[in-house]
Write a protein that holds these residues in place. Structure first.
Motif, PDB file in Angstrom:
ATOM      1  N   GLY A  22     -14.384  15.833  41.698  1.00 60.01           N
ATOM      2  CA  GLY A  22     -15.385  15.287  42.594  1.00 60.01           C
ATOM      3  C   GLY A  22     -16.724  14.978  41.959  1.00 60.01           C
ATOM      4  N   CYS A 101      -9.479  14.616  42.853  1.00 60.27           N
ATOM      5  CA  CYS A 101     -10.318  14.251  43.987  1.00 60.27           C
ATOM      6  C   CYS A 101     -10.255  12.731  44.180  1.00 60.27           C
ATOM      7  CB  CYS A 101     -11.750  14.700  43.722  1.00 60.27           C
ATOM      8  SG  CYS A 101     -12.873  14.287  45.065  1.00 60.27           S
ATOM      9  N   GLU A 103     -12.230  10.821  45.603  1.00 53.79           N
ATOM     10  CA  GLU A 103     -13.534  10.186  45.374  1.00 53.79           C
ATOM     11  C   GLU A 103     -13.732   9.824  43.900  1.00 53.79           C
ATOM     12  OE1 GLU A 103     -16.399  12.928  46.906  1.00 53.79           O
ATOM     13  OE2 GLU A 103     -15.855  12.521  48.992  1.00 53.79           O
ATOM     14  N   ASP A 104     -13.116  10.574  42.983  1.00 53.99           N
ATOM     15  CA  ASP A 104     -13.265  10.273  41.557  1.00 53.99           C
ATOM     16  C   ASP A 104     -12.630   8.939  41.179  1.00 53.99           C
ATOM     17  OD1 ASP A 104     -14.802  12.459  40.763  1.00 53.99           O
ATOM     18  OD2 ASP A 104     -13.027  13.734  40.546  1.00 53.99           O
TER      19      ASP A 104
END
Length: 146
Positions: A22, A101, A103-104
């Protein structure tokens, strides 16, 4: 991909170079050239991250630990292409329960999109044959600090 710090094995990572889920794209370094990243490529990746408004995490294997490799060193050596080993952090790589994650992925794509769109401008600001290699005057639109 890059090995994220596993909470059960945090001692296997250097405290200053432990990628976290993240927290964005990871720039991988290795003194034994197991990764292809050199100083200039690292500077470019950091700049692309800054232009994308994204944090770049730094990863280096602990001095007393072994390290896998990537195809980066072979690509760089055989083609002469400027190469940096980067990847999104991943937990439990090569296991049946790999995770990362989501989002990464978006953060990594943002940096790579900037690299694709602005490589020429940013790279021309890097001239290693002058006294000040990262020169704002050389490419004012690259946004290098003066």
């Amino acid at each position: 991909m890059a090995h994220a710090v596993h909470p059960n094995y945090a001692d296997r990572h250097d405290k200053a170079h432990g990628p976290k889920l993240g927290a964005g794209l990871v720039l991988k370094h290795n003194a034994n050239q197991r990764y292809a990243t050199d100083a200039v490529a690292a500077a470019l990746i950091r700049r692309f991250g800054a232009l994308a408004g994204q944090t770049i995490q730094e990863f280096a294997v602990k001095a007393d630990s072994g390290c896998g490799s990537t195809i980066g060193p072979a690509i760089a050596a055989n083609t002469g292409i400027r190469t940096a080993d980067v990847g999104a952090p991943q937990l439990s790589m090569h296991s049946a329960r790999e995770m990362m994650c989501a989002e990464d992925v978006g953060r990594s794509l943002a940096v790579l999109q900037v690299a694709l769109e602005h490589y020429g401008t940013v790279a021309t600001a890097v001239d290693l044959d002058v006294d000040m290699p990262f020169c704002a005057v050389c490419a004012p639109t690259a946004g290098w600090p003066a």
